[in-house]
Design an enzyme around this catalytic site. Sequence first.
Site, PDB file in Angstrom:
ATOM      1  N   SER A  93       8.033  -6.257  -3.874  1.00 46.79           N
ATOM      2  CA  SER A  93       8.870  -5.084  -2.876  1.00 46.79           C
ATOM      3  C   SER A  93       8.530  -4.916  -1.439  1.00 46.79           C
ATOM      4  CB  SER A  93       9.252  -3.952  -3.806  1.00 46.79           C
ATOM      5  OG  SER A  93       7.975  -3.100  -3.996  1.00 46.79           O
ATOM      6  N   GLY A  94       6.983  -4.852  -1.381  1.00 46.06           N
ATOM      7  CA  GLY A  94       6.269  -4.756  -0.078  1.00 46.06           C
ATOM      8  C   GLY A  94       5.445  -3.623   0.026  1.00 46.06           C
ATOM      9  N   LYS A  95       4.874  -3.292  -1.118  1.00 49.31           N
ATOM     10  CA  LYS A  95       3.929  -2.098  -1.124  1.00 49.31           C
ATOM     11  C   LYS A  95       2.904  -2.249  -0.255  1.00 49.31           C
ATOM     12  CE  LYS A  95       3.812  -2.167  -5.620  1.00 49.31           C
ATOM     13  NZ  LYS A  95       4.635  -3.292  -5.957  1.00 49.31           N
ATOM     14  N   SER A  96       2.081  -3.473  -0.653  1.00 49.97           N
ATOM     15  CA  SER A  96       0.889  -3.546   0.149  1.00 49.97           C
ATOM     16  C   SER A  96       0.997  -4.014   1.541  1.00 49.97           C
ATOM     17  CB  SER A  96       0.245  -4.859  -0.773  1.00 49.97           C
ATOM     18  OG  SER A  96      -0.208  -4.646  -1.965  1.00 49.97           O
TER      19      SER A  96
ATOM     20  N   SER B 212       3.392   1.125 -10.415  1.00 55.38           N
ATOM     21  CA  SER B 212       3.689   2.366 -11.498  1.00 55.38           C
ATOM     22  C   SER B 212       5.196   2.533 -11.806  1.00 55.38           C
ATOM     23  CB  SER B 212       3.268   3.434 -10.375  1.00 55.38           C
ATOM     24  OG  SER B 212       3.702   3.582  -9.104  1.00 55.38           O
TER      25      SER B 212
HETATM   26  N1  LIG Z   1      10.586  -5.593   5.499  1.00 51.93           N
HETATM   27  C1  LIG Z   1       9.694  -6.083   4.582  1.00 51.93           C
HETATM   28  N2  LIG Z   1       8.648  -5.396   4.133  1.00 51.93           N
HETATM   29  C2  LIG Z   1       7.658  -5.590   3.493  1.00 51.93           C
HETATM   30  N3  LIG Z   1       7.511  -6.944   2.973  1.00 51.93           N
HETATM   31  C3  LIG Z   1       8.393  -7.637   3.465  1.00 51.93           C
HETATM   32  C4  LIG Z   1       9.447  -7.393   4.389  1.00 51.93           C
HETATM   33  N4  LIG Z   1      10.129  -8.525   4.779  1.00 51.93           N
HETATM   34  C5  LIG Z   1       9.439  -9.657   3.973  1.00 51.93           C
HETATM   35  N5  LIG Z   1       8.350  -9.175   3.362  1.00 51.93           N
HETATM   36  C6  LIG Z   1       7.268  -9.934   2.669  1.00 51.93           C
HETATM   37  O1  LIG Z   1       7.434  -9.714   1.274  1.00 51.93           O
HETATM   38  C7  LIG Z   1       6.351  -9.822   0.533  1.00 51.93           C
HETATM   39  C8  LIG Z   1       5.950  -8.435  -0.247  1.00 51.93           C
HETATM   40  O2  LIG Z   1       4.768  -8.699  -0.690  1.00 51.93           O
HETATM   41  P1  LIG Z   1       3.771  -7.551  -1.217  1.00 51.93           P
HETATM   42  O3  LIG Z   1       2.513  -8.327  -1.829  1.00 51.93           O
HETATM   43  O4  LIG Z   1       3.557  -6.655  -0.107  1.00 51.93           O
HETATM   44  O5  LIG Z   1       4.321  -6.877  -2.487  1.00 51.93           O
HETATM   45  P2  LIG Z   1       3.848  -5.810  -3.405  1.00 51.93           P
HETATM   46  O6  LIG Z   1       4.948  -4.784  -3.647  1.00 51.93           O
HETATM   47  O7  LIG Z   1       2.740  -5.084  -2.994  1.00 51.93           O
HETATM   48  O8  LIG Z   1       3.671  -6.556  -4.720  1.00 51.93           O
HETATM   49  P3  LIG Z   1       2.757  -6.245  -6.043  1.00 51.93           P
HETATM   50  O9  LIG Z   1       3.069  -5.229  -6.957  1.00 51.93           O
HETATM   51  O10 LIG Z   1       2.801  -7.475  -6.706  1.00 51.93           O
HETATM   52  O11 LIG Z   1       1.290  -6.287  -5.565  1.00 51.93           O
HETATM   53  C9  LIG Z   1       5.232 -10.290   1.726  1.00 51.93           C
HETATM   54  O12 LIG Z   1       5.151 -11.576   1.423  1.00 51.93           O
HETATM   55  C10 LIG Z   1       6.017  -9.801   2.862  1.00 51.93           C
HETATM   56  O13 LIG Z   1       5.764 -10.698   4.075  1.00 51.93           O
HETATM   57 MG   LIG Z   2       0.451  -5.244  -3.669  1.00 50.11          MG
END
Ligand SMILES: Nc1ncnc2c1ncn2[C@@H]1O[C@H](COP(=O)(O)OP(=O)(O)OP(=O)(O)O)[C@@H](O)[C@H]1O
Ligand SMILES: [Mg+2]
Length: 212
Positions: A47-50, A117
């Site tokens: 979703s983009g958390k990290s 979470s």
């Molecule tokens: N508007 C945006 N905000 C955040 N991420 C984006 C957006 N647009 C594209 N992305 C892409 O979406 C991906 C999000 O991956 P990220 O690792 O941040 O997810 P995560 O929520 O941390 O997942 P996990 O729970 O598996 O760790 C990245 O490759 C990022 O470049």
């Molecule tokens: Mg992450």
Amino acid sequence: MSSPYEQKKHQSKGDVVWHHSTVTHQDRVLQKGQTPVVLWFTGLSGSGKSTIANAVESQLMQQGKYSYLLDGDNVRHGLNKDLGFSDTDRVENIRRIGEVAKLFVDSGSIVLTAFISPFISDREQVRKILEPDPFLEVFVDTPLDICESRDPKGLYKKARAGEIKQFTGIDSEYQAPVNPEIHIKTAEYSIEECAIQVVNKLEGLGYLKGAQ
Ligand SMILES: Nc1ncnc2c1ncn2[C@@H]1O[C@H](COP(=O)(O)OP(=O)(O)OP(=O)(O)O)[C@@H](O)[C@H]1O
Ligand SMILES: [Mg+2]
């Protein structure tokens, strides 16, 4: 002023006696010129958390603010490497993260956490661990199909192939926050814009200036 962390420890445990710090929580807060808070990012994998939490940290750093990011996978490599994904371990995982976040808040830092979470009860548990420290739930709201098309770690592919069981969003539930303090829609805004929304909210709530 003793910190909320110290206040909890007034309830001494047998022979384990709390040693008060000479440098107080208030000293640390004044030194840093900000009000410590926990930003708890929650959302599906991909979703983009990290990504957003990292972008927020960069913006805070540019403003001379002190922050620390606790990221799911990293914590499982170290502090919580003995924990698996059973119900008991999941609760312990969250408990330890909550306690670590509390230490960083005590130090005067703005703490960002990035864990899927998925369960409301877990997030409520950590909010309680942190009380009376401020806790802001950040819902990184991205539709499942978009997360799956991003699939930055290839995990959805594996989950669809049955190689990963109980994957959130596929065969395990994600319980979306009902009333999150911050709601981010990554399908509608760029990474930079999403981070600005979070920083603006912190600013608006007064966390980026000294003790309130
Ligand atoms: N508007 C945006 N905000 C955040 N991420 C984006 C957006 N647009 C594209 N992305 C892409 O979406 C991906 C999000 O991956 P990220 O690792 O941040 O997810 P995560 O929520 O941390 O997942 P996990 O729970 O598996 O760790 C990245 O490759 C990022 O470049
Ligand atoms: Mg992450």
